[in-house]
Design a protein around this motif. Structure first.
Motif, PDB file in Angstrom:
ATOM      1  N   GLY A  33      28.538  59.368  41.058  1.00 20.65           N
ATOM      2  CA  GLY A  33      29.240  58.422  41.918  1.00 20.65           C
ATOM      3  C   GLY A  33      30.129  57.444  41.179  1.00 20.65           C
ATOM      4  O   GLY A  33      30.929  56.747  41.802  1.00 20.65           O
ATOM      5  N   LEU A  34      30.012  57.375  39.847  1.00 19.48           N
ATOM      6  CA  LEU A  34      30.843  56.454  39.082  1.00 19.48           C
ATOM      7  C   LEU A  34      32.282  56.953  39.091  1.00 19.48           C
ATOM      8  O   LEU A  34      32.555  58.105  38.763  1.00 19.48           O
ATOM      9  N   LEU A  35      33.204  56.077  39.450  1.00 17.61           N
ATOM     10  CA  LEU A  35      34.592  56.472  39.658  1.00 17.61           C
ATOM     11  C   LEU A  35      35.521  55.992  38.545  1.00 17.61           C
ATOM     12  O   LEU A  35      36.409  56.728  38.111  1.00 17.61           O
ATOM     13  N   ALA A  36      35.349  54.757  38.086  1.00 17.05           N
ATOM     14  CA  ALA A  36      36.264  54.197  37.087  1.00 17.05           C
ATOM     15  C   ALA A  36      35.667  52.915  36.538  1.00 17.05           C
ATOM     16  O   ALA A  36      34.684  52.367  37.070  1.00 17.05           O
ATOM     17  N   ALA A  37      36.263  52.420  35.460  1.00 13.81           N
ATOM     18  CA  ALA A  37      35.879  51.144  34.861  1.00 13.81           C
ATOM     19  C   ALA A  37      37.129  50.308  34.651  1.00 13.81           C
ATOM     20  O   ALA A  37      38.237  50.839  34.507  1.00 13.81           O
ATOM     21  N   GLY A  38      36.936  48.992  34.630  1.00 13.42           N
ATOM     22  CA  GLY A  38      38.063  48.102  34.400  1.00 13.42           C
ATOM     23  C   GLY A  38      38.720  47.683  35.699  1.00 13.42           C
ATOM     24  O   GLY A  38      38.085  47.616  36.751  1.00 13.42           O
ATOM     25  N   GLY A  39      40.014  47.387  35.627  1.00 22.06           N
ATOM     26  CA  GLY A  39      40.710  46.928  36.820  1.00 22.06           C
ATOM     27  C   GLY A  39      40.515  45.441  37.038  1.00 22.06           C
ATOM     28  O   GLY A  39      40.274  44.682  36.100  1.00 22.06           O
ATOM     29  N   ALA A  40      40.583  45.025  38.281  1.00 23.16           N
ATOM     30  CA  ALA A  40      40.488  43.603  38.610  1.00 23.16           C
ATOM     31  C   ALA A  40      39.782  43.427  39.938  1.00 23.16           C
ATOM     32  O   ALA A  40      39.739  44.347  40.774  1.00 23.16           O
ATOM     33  N   LEU A  41      39.232  42.224  40.145  1.00 28.23           N
ATOM     34  CA  LEU A  41      38.489  41.904  41.367  1.00 28.23           C
ATOM     35  C   LEU A  41      39.275  40.973  42.277  1.00 28.23           C
ATOM     36  O   LEU A  41      38.686  40.178  43.014  1.00 28.23           O
ATOM     37  N   ASP A  42      40.606  41.056  42.245  1.00 27.18           N
ATOM     38  CA  ASP A  42      41.383  40.216  43.152  1.00 27.18           C
ATOM     39  C   ASP A  42      41.315  40.791  44.566  1.00 27.18           C
ATOM     40  O   ASP A  42      40.866  41.912  44.793  1.00 27.18           O
ATOM     41  N   VAL A  43      41.741  40.005  45.543  1.00 23.94           N
ATOM     42  CA  VAL A  43      41.613  40.396  46.945  1.00 23.94           C
ATOM     43  C   VAL A  43      42.338  41.702  47.255  1.00 23.94           C
ATOM     44  O   VAL A  43      41.758  42.596  47.900  1.00 23.94           O
ATOM     45  N   PRO A  44      43.600  41.902  46.822  1.00 25.14           N
ATOM     46  CA  PRO A  44      44.254  43.188  47.136  1.00 25.14           C
ATOM     47  C   PRO A  44      43.510  44.392  46.557  1.00 25.14           C
ATOM     48  O   PRO A  44      43.380  45.421  47.228  1.00 25.14           O
ATOM     49  N   ALA A 134      34.729  36.416  43.280  1.00 27.35           N
ATOM     50  CA  ALA A 134      35.639  37.383  43.887  1.00 27.35           C
ATOM     51  C   ALA A 134      35.353  37.543  45.377  1.00 27.35           C
ATOM     52  O   ALA A 134      36.276  37.584  46.207  1.00 27.35           O
ATOM     53  N   TYR A 135      34.065  37.615  45.735  1.00 27.16           N
ATOM     54  CA  TYR A 135      33.738  37.803  47.144  1.00 27.16           C
ATOM     55  C   TYR A 135      33.922  36.517  47.939  1.00 27.16           C
ATOM     56  O   TYR A 135      34.184  36.565  49.146  1.00 27.16           O
ATOM     57  N   HIS A 136      33.825  35.390  47.275  1.00 25.88           N
ATOM     58  CA  HIS A 136      34.141  34.141  47.970  1.00 25.88           C
ATOM     59  C   HIS A 136      35.631  34.104  48.298  1.00 25.88           C
ATOM     60  O   HIS A 136      36.031  33.665  49.387  1.00 25.88           O
ATOM     61  N   ARG A 137      36.471  34.587  47.392  1.00 27.33           N
ATOM     62  CA  ARG A 137      37.911  34.677  47.695  1.00 27.33           C
ATOM     63  C   ARG A 137      38.161  35.686  48.814  1.00 27.33           C
ATOM     64  O   ARG A 137      39.016  35.469  49.685  1.00 27.33           O
ATOM     65  N   LEU A 138      37.409  36.786  48.798  1.00 28.57           N
ATOM     66  CA  LEU A 138      37.546  37.780  49.858  1.00 28.57           C
ATOM     67  C   LEU A 138      37.142  37.181  51.206  1.00 28.57           C
ATOM     68  O   LEU A 138      37.765  37.464  52.241  1.00 28.57           O
ATOM     69  N   HIS A 139      36.111  36.356  51.194  1.00 24.35           N
ATOM     70  CA  HIS A 139      35.697  35.652  52.411  1.00 24.35           C
ATOM     71  C   HIS A 139      36.794  34.708  52.891  1.00 24.35           C
ATOM     72  O   HIS A 139      37.123  34.669  54.094  1.00 24.35           O
ATOM     73  N   ALA A 140      37.369  33.957  51.969  1.00 24.35           N
ATOM     74  CA  ALA A 140      38.438  33.023  52.339  1.00 24.35           C
ATOM     75  C   ALA A 140      39.637  33.755  52.937  1.00 24.35           C
ATOM     76  O   ALA A 140      40.361  33.202  53.785  1.00 24.35           O
ATOM     77  N   ALA A 141      39.844  35.005  52.516  1.00 21.27           N
ATOM     78  CA  ALA A 141      40.944  35.817  53.046  1.00 21.27           C
ATOM     79  C   ALA A 141      40.578  36.494  54.374  1.00 21.27           C
ATOM     80  O   ALA A 141      41.417  37.194  54.960  1.00 21.27           O
ATOM     81  N   GLY A 142      39.335  36.318  54.832  1.00 18.54           N
ATOM     82  CA  GLY A 142      38.922  36.867  56.114  1.00 18.54           C
ATOM     83  C   GLY A 142      38.350  38.260  56.081  1.00 18.54           C
ATOM     84  O   GLY A 142      38.174  38.884  57.134  1.00 18.54           O
TER      85      GLY A 142
END
Length: 255
Positions: A33-44, A134-142
């Protein structure tokens, strides 16, 4: 017959998109199930990941790890098992004036409790500080919501989830009073039933979730569900006590 070599794991730069879910490691690889590593946790990035049925899950001192399990554990809300003891608990909770379900009243407190609560057979948490923020920002974005169990003005349990339209992805729950997290889950089921949301994603199999009616489906079936559900208008993320009627017989009117 020799086994196939494990495919290389993609390492992402912050702006790189995730690979397609079908590229995730399979059952014979070191981390199915592991797909990738790295990247970013921003809302988009998070919204894009959930839209393709993937999610981040990693521990302290690890890079961001992205997952797309096959099979996928889901809870069909029509199949939620309300065991006798939980039914009695919900009936008592519903009847008390000092007991209530709140939605998005204190998201940060819920996710912080999920991150810090001691759990059986776990020495740490996967909700590392970067994930919490990151999830708090996701919450703020709705796009992330908390369903909270309150008793006598005190938060005693709850859960948080990600939602894109009618696609609901359960993340974590906590309890500091008996059955408080189960009450929150039942409330989420009631909310979903009211708004005709058919499935709550549970990500991976646990015996606890299976006992409540969750089951495994293929990744392909899950992705078909997400593709359709996320295009539907988002419901109102608020809990009305009438939603208990989807789980319990309506209370008799008072004289």
């Amino acid at each position: 017959m020799p086994t196939a070599p494990t495919p290389p794991l993609p390492w992402l730069q912050p702006t790189d998109p995730l690979p397609p879910p079908a590229c995730a490691w399979g059952p014979d690889d070191p981390a199915p199930g592991l797909l990738a590593a790295g990247g970013a946790l921003d809302v988009p990035n998070l919204c894009s990941a959930y839209a393709q049925g993937s999610f981040p899950w990693y521990g302290p001192d690890q890079p961001i790890l992205w997952w797309s399990p096959d099979p996928r554990m889901v809870l069909p809300v029509s199949g939620f098992r309300l065991h006798r003891s939980l039914r009695k608990t919900l009936q008592a909770f519903r009847s008390r004036a000092d007991c209530e379900i709140r939605v998005d009243c204190d998201f940060r407190a819920v996710i912080t409790a999920c991150a810090t609560r001691q759990r059986t057979a776990q020495s740490g948490t996967w909700i590392v500080p970067e994930m919490l923020e990151a999830y708090h920002r996701l919450h703020a974005a709705g796009h992330a919501h908390s369903v909270e169990t309150w008793v006598a003005g005190r938060l005693v349990g709850g859960l948080y989830c990600v939602a894109l339209g009618h696609a609901v992805f359960g993340e974590s729950m906590f309890s500091c009073a008996t059955d408080a997290s189960k009450i929150a889950l039942a409330a989420l089921v009631g909310l979903c039933r009211h708004h005709e949301i058919g499935i709550i994603d549970c990500q991976q199999r646990t015996q606890h979730l299976a006992s409540l009616g969750a089951r495994e489906i293929s990744r392909a079936s899950f992705l078909m569900h997400v593709e359709e559900a996320r295009t539907r208008p988002a419901p109102s993320w608020a809990f009305d006590p009438v939603y208990w009627d989807t789980l319990l017989p309506p209370t008799a009117p008072t004289a």
